[in-house]
Design a protein around this motif. Sequence first.
Motif, PDB file in Angstrom:
ATOM      1  N   PRO A   1     -41.135  27.287 -39.357  1.00 11.03           N
ATOM      2  CA  PRO A   1     -41.334  27.210 -40.876  1.00 11.03           C
ATOM      3  C   PRO A   1     -41.770  25.647 -41.529  1.00 11.03           C
ATOM      4  O   PRO A   1     -42.563  25.467 -42.322  1.00 11.03           O
ATOM      5  N   SER A   2     -41.040  24.611 -40.735  1.00 15.52           N
ATOM      6  CA  SER A   2     -41.317  23.154 -41.305  1.00 15.52           C
ATOM      7  C   SER A   2     -42.969  22.823 -41.125  1.00 15.52           C
ATOM      8  O   SER A   2     -43.237  22.121 -42.035  1.00 15.52           O
ATOM      9  N   GLN A   3     -43.467  23.124 -39.877  1.00 12.46           N
ATOM     10  CA  GLN A   3     -44.765  22.776 -39.591  1.00 12.46           C
ATOM     11  C   GLN A   3     -45.567  23.638 -40.540  1.00 12.46           C
ATOM     12  O   GLN A   3     -46.639  22.769 -40.982  1.00 12.46           O
ATOM     13  N   ILE A   4     -45.554  24.820 -40.727  1.00 10.36           N
ATOM     14  CA  ILE A   4     -46.337  25.567 -41.586  1.00 10.36           C
ATOM     15  C   ILE A   4     -46.192  25.125 -42.943  1.00 10.36           C
ATOM     16  O   ILE A   4     -47.421  24.901 -43.659  1.00 10.36           O
ATOM     17  N   ALA A   5     -45.148  24.657 -43.686  1.00 14.36           N
ATOM     18  CA  ALA A   5     -45.040  24.124 -44.818  1.00 14.36           C
ATOM     19  C   ALA A   5     -45.818  22.884 -44.966  1.00 14.36           C
ATOM     20  O   ALA A   5     -46.242  22.387 -45.945  1.00 14.36           O
ATOM     21  N   LYS A   6     -45.763  21.911 -43.756  1.00 11.57           N
ATOM     22  CA  LYS A   6     -46.403  20.739 -43.705  1.00 11.57           C
ATOM     23  C   LYS A   6     -48.018  20.912 -44.030  1.00 11.57           C
ATOM     24  O   LYS A   6     -48.669  20.097 -44.484  1.00 11.57           O
ATOM     25  N   ASN A   7     -48.494  22.025 -42.946  1.00 12.51           N
ATOM     26  CA  ASN A   7     -49.705  22.122 -42.977  1.00 12.51           C
ATOM     27  C   ASN A   7     -50.386  22.692 -44.266  1.00 12.51           C
ATOM     28  O   ASN A   7     -51.229  22.325 -44.896  1.00 12.51           O
ATOM     29  N   LEU A   8     -49.602  23.502 -44.952  1.00 13.17           N
ATOM     30  CA  LEU A   8     -50.107  24.173 -46.030  1.00 13.17           C
ATOM     31  C   LEU A   8     -50.250  23.169 -47.204  1.00 13.17           C
ATOM     32  O   LEU A   8     -50.981  23.275 -47.904  1.00 13.17           O
ATOM     33  N   HIS A   9     -48.981  22.236 -47.216  1.00 12.37           N
ATOM     34  CA  HIS A   9     -48.951  21.077 -48.377  1.00 12.37           C
ATOM     35  C   HIS A   9     -50.343  20.438 -48.261  1.00 12.37           C
ATOM     36  O   HIS A   9     -50.787  19.907 -49.069  1.00 12.37           O
ATOM     37  N   GLY A  10     -50.476  19.867 -47.029  1.00 10.11           N
ATOM     38  CA  GLY A  10     -51.613  18.837 -46.705  1.00 10.11           C
ATOM     39  C   GLY A  10     -52.812  19.576 -47.060  1.00 10.11           C
ATOM     40  O   GLY A  10     -53.783  19.062 -47.657  1.00 10.11           O
ATOM     41  N   PHE A  11     -52.911  20.940 -46.831  1.00  8.96           N
ATOM     42  CA  PHE A  11     -54.512  21.534 -47.060  1.00  8.96           C
ATOM     43  C   PHE A  11     -54.509  21.866 -48.780  1.00  8.96           C
ATOM     44  O   PHE A  11     -55.627  21.650 -49.111  1.00  8.96           O
ATOM     45  N   LEU A  12     -53.564  22.201 -49.167  1.00  9.47           N
ATOM     46  CA  LEU A  12     -53.576  22.611 -50.692  1.00  9.47           C
ATOM     47  C   LEU A  12     -53.237  21.367 -51.643  1.00  9.47           C
ATOM     48  O   LEU A  12     -54.033  21.543 -52.789  1.00  9.47           O
ATOM     49  N   LYS A  13     -52.401  20.312 -51.283  1.00 10.36           N
ATOM     50  CA  LYS A  13     -52.455  19.406 -52.146  1.00 10.36           C
ATOM     51  C   LYS A  13     -52.738  17.923 -51.661  1.00 10.36           C
ATOM     52  O   LYS A  13     -52.896  17.254 -52.520  1.00 10.36           O
ATOM     53  N   GLY A  14     -53.005  17.876 -50.356  1.00 12.11           N
ATOM     54  CA  GLY A  14     -53.308  16.736 -49.760  1.00 12.11           C
ATOM     55  C   GLY A  14     -54.843  16.535 -49.506  1.00 12.11           C
ATOM     56  O   GLY A  14     -55.799  16.849 -50.327  1.00 12.11           O
TER      57      GLY A  14
ATOM     58  N   MET B   1     -50.665  31.042 -51.664  1.00  7.40           N
ATOM     59  CA  MET B   1     -50.329  30.235 -50.602  1.00  7.40           C
ATOM     60  C   MET B   1     -49.326  29.118 -50.756  1.00  7.40           C
ATOM     61  O   MET B   1     -48.523  28.524 -49.985  1.00  7.40           O
ATOM     62  N   THR B   2     -49.268  28.618 -52.130  1.00  5.27           N
ATOM     63  CA  THR B   2     -48.585  27.534 -52.252  1.00  5.27           C
ATOM     64  C   THR B   2     -47.022  28.154 -52.336  1.00  5.27           C
ATOM     65  O   THR B   2     -46.060  27.521 -51.930  1.00  5.27           O
ATOM     66  N   ALA B   3     -46.923  29.369 -53.064  1.00  2.00           N
ATOM     67  CA  ALA B   3     -45.760  30.229 -52.957  1.00  2.00           C
ATOM     68  C   ALA B   3     -45.217  30.312 -51.702  1.00  2.00           C
ATOM     69  O   ALA B   3     -44.117  30.207 -51.261  1.00  2.00           O
ATOM     70  N   TYR B   4     -46.196  30.571 -50.388  1.00  2.00           N
ATOM     71  CA  TYR B   4     -45.608  30.763 -49.068  1.00  2.00           C
ATOM     72  C   TYR B   4     -45.264  29.615 -48.613  1.00  2.00           C
ATOM     73  O   TYR B   4     -44.311  29.505 -47.807  1.00  2.00           O
ATOM     74  N   SER B   5     -45.922  28.225 -49.003  1.00  2.00           N
ATOM     75  CA  SER B   5     -45.216  26.989 -48.560  1.00  2.00           C
ATOM     76  C   SER B   5     -44.002  26.872 -48.733  1.00  2.00           C
ATOM     77  O   SER B   5     -43.130  26.174 -48.187  1.00  2.00           O
TER      78      SER B   5
END
Length: 680
Positions: free
Chosen positions: A528-541, A559-563
């Motif tokens: 979960p921590s890697q998924i959250a990191k990937n999605l945050h970088g993809f959606l916000k970074g 996808m943000t909610a899932y992150s």
Amino acid sequence: MMQPENAHEDRNSTMGKVDTVMRGAADILSAGLADEISAGGDALFNPVFGTGNDGDSFSERYDRNLAEQRDIDRSDAKDRFAYRLGGQLAGGVGSGVALAKGGLSLAANAAQSGKGWMARLLGGAADGGIAMAAHGFGSGEDGARNRVWNAARNVPTGMALGTVGEGVATGLGNLAGRVFRGSSEVAPGANLAANVAEAQQFGIPLSRAQATRSVPQANIENQLRSQGAMQGFDDAQRRAVGQSVDDVQSRLANGAPAISGQAAPYDDVASSLRRKRDALKAASQDAYEASVNNPNVLVDGEAVRSLPDFIRGKLDADNILIDPMYHTGAARALRFVNDYLARLPTAAKSSDSATPMLSGPAGEVKSVDAQLRWIENLRAGLRKNFPPVGQDAPGLKAISSAIDDWTDDVFERGLVSGSDDVLQKLKTARSKWSEYKGMSEPRSKIGNRLNPRYEAQARVRSIMDKDMSPEEIGKILWGTSVASPKASAHMTALELRKVLGPDSPQWNAIRQSFWLRATRAGDQEMNPSQIAKNLHGFLKGDGKGVADVLFSEAERKMMTAYSNVMRVLSPAKAGLNGSNTANRLMPTLRKYASGIMGALSAGGALYGGLGPLEASGVGAIATTSLRGLSGLANASRASAAVRMPVPANSSGVGGAVLRGGALPMLVDQNKGKVSVFKRP
């Protein structure tokens, strides 16, 4: 008036004892006014039922009845104390619980609203003071002044009673919660309702530590995991996370088939692009054949002769002055137009023949019909030889634009032979050819300006022209990280969406591939921590530009909610235990602790006079009891961790029970002087 001697013997019967209990409960429930209420009611209804002396006044009947009631209370307090006290305890506890549940207890209200120790203690003090004051007032005699005095003197004791009772209840509740439920701490800034709601949106259960972000609770759950108590929940949560990845992919697919892996879209994307490129070329050629390459599509000769004047008129209308000394490129472009028209073969009809013949330069024969292909070649030659750059750029753009306007004008005026859709076919041919050239021969510059689409177009051309594996295609398009894609990935996404089409199966598959790249490593879900990191970088970074092209706003919000959920599933950093040494040692430490307590119990029993065998039995009983209690506590905390992710606030009933139960202990049972503090 006193009761007969055998009246008190009747109170030792079963019904008498029951009445004693009920009178005790009524005494507390009525705040000491039960005897007066009973005496007043009896005095009021005596004449109605004919049970009293007809000549007695209400006051005489009341005084007589009150004396009888108090005599019974004194007898109960002396001879049937346990029964009377039991009734009083029931009345005190019942009234306390009723007040707490009815919202009339300040301490219970503070507990139910989640307030801290101080608010609960102050509320308990107020509740106790009010209860004791009410009982002091109801128990007083000799007029209102005595009642007020009793009420006032009882307030300090009531406040102390309420404070101690609420403190004990709060402390015991917290201790029991720690032992049997775990920590009730909520991390600052943690939104429990939002965490649970977002997780439920994806069908993922949360543990208490995950919902509250509590470090103490995370440590408790880590200890439970070391003993296998959380295994079932953890397995169910992992299955739910895996299912949620598939569910979100299905939502993003919008009814299209779900792809099997990250590289799946690129099995077909190269061939799809080649088909698109070839289709553009063929469509452009077909459109050219139906328009400019058709020798029967002719432009009126007079209109052709007027083209230079049309261009100059447009320049004048746009206030563009072309000075041959400073605008050499634009001046040469005008000469190019004149020279081109002068070299056009002219089609004239002889007086005795219908066969066209070639003549000299344009203008020598007045009736000249030029083929549309010749005008198109003029346009292409002008754009190729005179790109709009430098100080000539405005003039060159205006000349090129004027030729397009002239073409539209002659079609609108009906000066071109052929069907009405020839102009549309011509524009279609130009558009398709431009797209084809962008795919097959992208240029780094258009005129003297950089082509912002060049790198994206070059990547598209490379995957069409080279034999690459699907994995290599994905890497060359986007790079290796979904959170930090290539710098030009945004333009690549725009180019592919344009070329493939936003509704094409290939584009749909590419969208799904980004979700899988963010959530899976091969066939396995990431933690979960890697998924959250990937999605945050993809959606916000760094990947935000690509995400904006690939997904709609609603999809990005999902996808943000899932992150956020994946971030909640990861334990708080302070709760991490990398080595897990302490958790592995806890069962051993508990085992030794149970043995030590058992030995101490045996030693105490031996010291107390029991024999060795009896002392050993006491130690064994203590050890077994401790182990049973420890097992019960672990099972209870595990159940709380997985079944009650959001700790409920206390009901405040515990403090109410202690206050109500202690009240009978503080009042004097000698009715008539019932007050904690007796006035001398």
